[in-house]
Design an enzyme around this catalytic site. Sequence first.
Site, PDB file in Angstrom:
ATOM      1  N   CYS A 185       0.722  -1.355   0.084  1.00 53.43           N
ATOM      2  CA  CYS A 185      -0.062  -0.042  -0.275  1.00 53.43           C
ATOM      3  C   CYS A 185       0.752   1.430  -0.379  1.00 53.43           C
ATOM      4  O   CYS A 185       0.316   2.238  -0.057  1.00 53.43           O
ATOM      5  CB  CYS A 185      -1.095  -0.021   1.277  1.00 53.43           C
ATOM      6  SG  CYS A 185      -1.657  -1.393   1.840  1.00 53.43           S
ATOM      7  N   HIS A 193      -9.484   3.478  -1.729  1.00 52.96           N
ATOM      8  CA  HIS A 193      -7.619   2.661  -1.343  1.00 52.96           C
ATOM      9  C   HIS A 193      -7.192   1.840  -2.223  1.00 52.96           C
ATOM     10  O   HIS A 193      -7.183   0.798  -2.477  1.00 52.96           O
ATOM     11  CB  HIS A 193      -7.562   2.057  -0.015  1.00 52.96           C
ATOM     12  CG  HIS A 193      -5.912   1.661   0.589  1.00 52.96           C
ATOM     13  ND1 HIS A 193      -4.625   2.030  -0.108  1.00 52.96           N
ATOM     14  CD2 HIS A 193      -5.791   0.364   0.829  1.00 52.96           C
ATOM     15  CE1 HIS A 193      -3.886   0.980   0.413  1.00 52.96           C
ATOM     16  NE2 HIS A 193      -4.369   0.372   0.925  1.00 52.96           N
TER      17      HIS A 193
END
Lengths: 388, 144
Positions: free
Chosen positions: A83, A337
């Site tokens: 991420c 996200h």
Amino acid sequence: MGKVGIIGVGQSAFVRGYPGSIRELAFEGFKEAMLDAQISTREIDASIICSAPEYDKQRSPAGVFAEYLGLTPQPTFYLESLCSSSSTGLKVAYSLIKSGLHDVVAVVGFQKMSEISSAESQERMGRGADIQWESPFGTMMPAYYAMYANAHMAKYGTTPDDLARIRVKAATYGQINDKAVYRKPVTFDMFSDPESPMSGPVASPLRVGDCCANADGSSCVLVAGEEKAKALSKKPVWILGIGAASATVNLAGRDLFTGLTVGQEAGEQAYKMAGVTPKDIDVAEVHDCFTIAELMAYENLGFAKPGEGKDLIGNKETYKEGSIPVNVDGGLLSKGHPIGATGGSQLRTIVLQLRGEAGEMQVTDPEIGLVHNIGGVGLYGNVTILGR
Amino acid sequence: MGKKREIDDRFKRFGTVSFTSTTKVNDFISHLDEGKVAGTKCKDCGAVFFPPRADCYKCLTSDMEWFDVSGTGKLVSYSKLEYAPVGFEGDLPYCIALLDYGDYKVFGRLAGDLTPEGVEVGMEMKTVVNTLPNGQVNYVFEKA
Ligand SMILES: [Zn+2]
């Protein structure tokens, strides 16, 4: 050695089910950054393509993107740290420029999570943890962060209500961010309303409302050395500090469960390099993949003392008008996200804030901003401090 | 034509779904079959490792011996899952958890009859071998 600056930022809208291929998705963030910087592709000396692997059929997307974005024959390569991939990309771009190898580097982040089903996506994300020793127990990202939440609650008396307040804030700004995947309001009462999807249990104590929205998206940050940045841009934003750290992948190897050591360590490095303290930060983007992650970030970055993150949100200090505005673009929780694109999107938000171009989300006259971007369950940590 | 080499893939029996089949610490599975949860200890420097490792990064040696996880550990944290990754749906609901034994920690699951209501952070628990309905093996935490 001169400074390194950001001369252009862009991102696609973060959406569910992007109706195009990954190269077309990447083009959207790239195009916005190029129009922002007002430069031509000939000015770009190298590109770094960032995402979490295994979502795409395409292997080695860097070459494909370089072709589609018009960045051949310049060098390009693929980089990942889950991420935090595009924050790591920024760090590598910084060092390529500092070394004198290149003058201008494009950091392109992307993720098309809808290439696979939601259950498959959870399984892929879970495999960013320890597949030999943890995954056979049936682990998932929300459950790992939920373990941090339970530990934090046991030690400091933090409650699910404190976490809900973080989501309410995120949704406040998601509603006014036209790039956000989740544009709807979220009220505090929804978390106790069994009819509301927000209240649905995921991994105790985290509920649906505590979890970020999966999305497809891309981002692009154009980075340049001082001389070039001044020549090409009227409004460069300078990289003042960069920190990065790693931690053991297996939770069994860790000692802290009420915070993420990678956030602490990367933060300390970045503050030291920039010569600033937490009090100097005027606006911040932190990695709120789950509400507990934002609360821990407050404490790990020194915006609040350990255990006092709940007071910071309780007093609305992290709202736009507060003492330390955090994630006033909706954060990962509402903006969405798309793994590899997230760091670049966070950097874009802070650059726009420092340039005074954040529109309805604009904080009053910020001079120094911070980006905190975590990979995996506190596996990789990246903190970047930017200034005008 | 040579004889086909036999592959030691005991580790594919670890947990509901194993993502690893060959490892130098495959004996871990044989220990589970004998009712023991075991970690490794470096014979050179005495460092203990759980989960077990084949190699000591401190000494850069691979001279390890097995030790049994015994006694009790403190519950560090836990979470009850309402959704599961692909392949684990049949296990729901279940709780993942972490125990602190002082010299090492053990990541695993709470025993099937335990719920978050029945446990609290800091309580003493023990690690016991568990055979799953599909014949796979793992270990779970029970109240001490
Ligand atoms: Zn050793």
